[in-house]
Design a protein around this motif. Structure first.
Motif, PDB file in Angstrom:
ATOM      1  N   SER A  91       0.836  -1.195   0.000  1.00 19.23           N
ATOM      2  CA  SER A  91       0.000   0.000   0.000  1.00 19.23           C
ATOM      3  C   SER A  91       0.873   1.247   0.000  1.00 19.23           C
ATOM      4  CB  SER A  91      -0.904   0.008   1.236  1.00 19.23           C
ATOM      5  OG  SER A  91      -0.126   0.183   2.418  1.00 19.23           O
ATOM      6  N   HIS A  93       0.752   3.692   2.104  1.00 16.67           N
ATOM      7  CA  HIS A  93       1.204   3.970   3.463  1.00 16.67           C
ATOM      8  C   HIS A  93       2.376   3.082   3.849  1.00 16.67           C
ATOM      9  CE1 HIS A  93       1.194   4.159   7.887  1.00 16.67           C
ATOM     10  NE2 HIS A  93       0.662   5.371   7.727  1.00 16.67           N
ATOM     11  N   SER A  97       6.108   4.452   4.700  1.00 18.70           N
ATOM     12  CA  SER A  97       6.751   4.114   5.968  1.00 18.70           C
ATOM     13  C   SER A  97       8.136   3.537   5.736  1.00 18.70           C
ATOM     14  CB  SER A  97       5.886   3.112   6.745  1.00 18.70           C
ATOM     15  OG  SER A  97       4.598   3.630   7.009  1.00 18.70           O
ATOM     16  N   LEU A 151       2.252   9.846  -2.055  1.00 19.00           N
ATOM     17  CA  LEU A 151       1.147  10.171  -1.156  1.00 19.00           C
ATOM     18  C   LEU A 151      -0.193  10.051  -1.881  1.00 19.00           C
ATOM     19  CD1 LEU A 151       2.798  13.253   0.555  1.00 19.00           C
ATOM     20  CD2 LEU A 151       2.113  11.157   1.723  1.00 19.00           C
ATOM     21  N   GLY A 154      -1.216   6.473  -2.070  1.00 18.40           N
ATOM     22  CA  GLY A 154      -1.754   6.007  -0.800  1.00 18.40           C
ATOM     23  C   GLY A 154      -3.181   6.484  -0.568  1.00 18.40           C
ATOM     24  N   GLN A 155      -3.472   7.698  -0.995  1.00 17.52           N
ATOM     25  CA  GLN A 155      -4.838   8.188  -0.871  1.00 17.52           C
ATOM     26  C   GLN A 155      -5.781   7.428  -1.802  1.00 17.52           C
ATOM     27  OE1 GLN A 155      -4.355  12.402  -1.618  1.00 17.52           O
ATOM     28  NE2 GLN A 155      -4.112  12.878   0.564  1.00 17.52           N
ATOM     29  N   SER A 159      -5.130   3.802   1.956  1.00 16.67           N
ATOM     30  CA  SER A 159      -4.276   3.582   3.122  1.00 16.67           C
ATOM     31  C   SER A 159      -3.827   4.880   3.778  1.00 16.67           C
ATOM     32  CB  SER A 159      -3.035   2.765   2.718  1.00 16.67           C
ATOM     33  OG  SER A 159      -2.258   3.453   1.748  1.00 16.67           O
ATOM     34  N   ILE A 160      -3.915   6.003   3.051  1.00 18.07           N
ATOM     35  CA  ILE A 160      -3.530   7.312   3.570  1.00 18.07           C
ATOM     36  C   ILE A 160      -4.756   8.219   3.546  1.00 18.07           C
ATOM     37  CG2 ILE A 160      -2.133   9.387   3.145  1.00 18.07           C
ATOM     38  CD1 ILE A 160       0.069   7.624   2.081  1.00 18.07           C
ATOM     39  N   LEU A 211       3.470   8.990  10.818  1.00 16.91           N
ATOM     40  CA  LEU A 211       2.860   7.998   9.940  1.00 16.91           C
ATOM     41  C   LEU A 211       1.516   7.527  10.485  1.00 16.91           C
ATOM     42  CD1 LEU A 211       6.115   6.055   9.071  1.00 16.91           C
ATOM     43  CD2 LEU A 211       4.662   7.271   7.438  1.00 16.91           C
ATOM     44  N   LEU A 214      -1.122   9.833   9.469  1.00 15.18           N
ATOM     45  CA  LEU A 214      -1.478   9.795   8.054  1.00 15.18           C
ATOM     46  C   LEU A 214      -2.366   8.614   7.692  1.00 15.18           C
ATOM     47  CD1 LEU A 214       1.847  10.804   6.246  1.00 15.18           C
ATOM     48  CD2 LEU A 214      -0.281  12.099   6.352  1.00 15.18           C
ATOM     49  N   LYS A 215      -2.497   7.661   8.596  1.00 10.88           N
ATOM     50  CA  LYS A 215      -3.321   6.493   8.290  1.00 10.88           C
ATOM     51  C   LYS A 215      -4.767   6.907   8.061  1.00 10.88           C
ATOM     52  CE  LYS A 215      -0.713   2.909  10.768  1.00 10.88           C
ATOM     53  NZ  LYS A 215      -0.749   1.972  11.920  1.00 10.88           N
ATOM     54  N   ASN A 216      -5.397   6.233   7.137  1.00 11.36           N
ATOM     55  CA  ASN A 216      -6.805   6.508   6.841  1.00 11.36           C
ATOM     56  C   ASN A 216      -7.656   5.788   7.870  1.00 11.36           C
ATOM     57  OD1 ASN A 216      -9.124   7.346   5.593  1.00 11.36           O
ATOM     58  ND2 ASN A 216      -9.070   5.777   4.005  1.00 11.36           N
TER      59      ASN A 216
END
Length: 257
Positions: A91, A93, A97, A151, A154-155, A159-160, A211, A214-216
């Motif tokens: 993912s 995220h 990381s 980023l 991830g969105q 995952s972000i 981090l 930033l997690k969703n």
């Protein structure tokens, strides 16, 4: 261009300029930015101060030239690693990381110390008038585009968190990480908030907190609804509730005065 700068450029050669930059970087690394003087750099290069001033009018001018090269070098290294992360599995995220922790373990302490000491010295009224323009001319912000793309990936995969623009998140991440790193470089052993033995763990803890933010994360309401639907009922077959009998009206003579 001023006449003084034009006269200085007449006597310049690329080879000598590169030699000055190299020796100045070594002097700053050995003695620190604040303690190093132009005479120290001239001596290290093997030239007179007058000759040195033909290339750089003062320490500020020389420091800016070194900063331009240092930041460009750091941005290029970052772009290469982020480009690799864009095609890695997992993912967005997870890949972010892995990238940030890898960068944390590969910090160039010499470059970071110079940037930290430069920022500490050149602040407020000391910032040169052409500072922003010179950096914009020498450093391509496109080197940071791959991080914004990571980023965005991830969105897109969920995952972000997507409630912030990825370019704004990128700028925030870079400056938050650099701010703490510079603080530890300049004041690490003198910090009174914790024992010196714990300093090494702070950067990785900082990354973990960033981090995690930033997690969703699902909303509280969604989490509660999901938990309620997923949890087995403690009484799968409840007994029917008997209807409540109506309450009889109170007669006037039953009311206590």
């Amino acid at each position: 261009m001023s006449q003084a700068r034009s006269r200085r450029m007449i006597y310049q050669t690329d080879a000598t300029r590169d030699k000055i930059i190299l020796q100045a970087e070594r002097c700053f690394a050995d003695a620190g930015f604040f303690a190093t003087q132009m005479k120290d750099i001239a001596s290290a290069v093997g030239m007179s101060r007058n000759t040195l001033y033909r290339y750089y009018q003062d320490k500020t001018d020389l420091a800016l030239a070194i900063l331009e090269r240092t930041l460009a070098r750091m941005a290029e290294a970052l772009a290469q690693q982020v480009t690799h992360a864009l095609s890695a599995p997992g993912s967005g995220h997870l890949r972010l990381s892995q990238l940030l922790f890898s960068l944390n373990d590969q910090v160039n302490s010499v470059d970071e110390r110079f940037v930290a000491e430069f920022d500490a010295y050149f602040s407020g009224a000391r910032v040169p008038d052409d500072f922003r323009a010179r950096l914009q001319a020498s450093i391509s912000i496109h080197n940071l585009a791959p991080l914004t793309e990571l980023l965005s990936q991830g969105q897109a995969d969920g995952s972000i968190r997507a409630d912030f623009a990825p370019d704004l998140v990128m700028v925030t991440l870079i400056n938050a990480i650099r701010a703490l790193l510079q603080r530890l470089i300049l004041r690490g052993q003198l910090l009174i908030e914790t024992d010196t033995d714990a300093l090494a763990a702070i950067p990785r803890l900082h990354l973990t907190l960033l981090l995690d933010g930033l997690k969703n994360q699902p909303s509280t309401a969604q989490t509660s609804a999901t938990s309620a639907s997923a949890s087995p009922s403690p009484n799968p077959s409840p007994s029917p509730v008997a209807p409540i009998a109506p309450i009889a009206p109170i007669a006037p003579n039953e009311v206590t005065p």
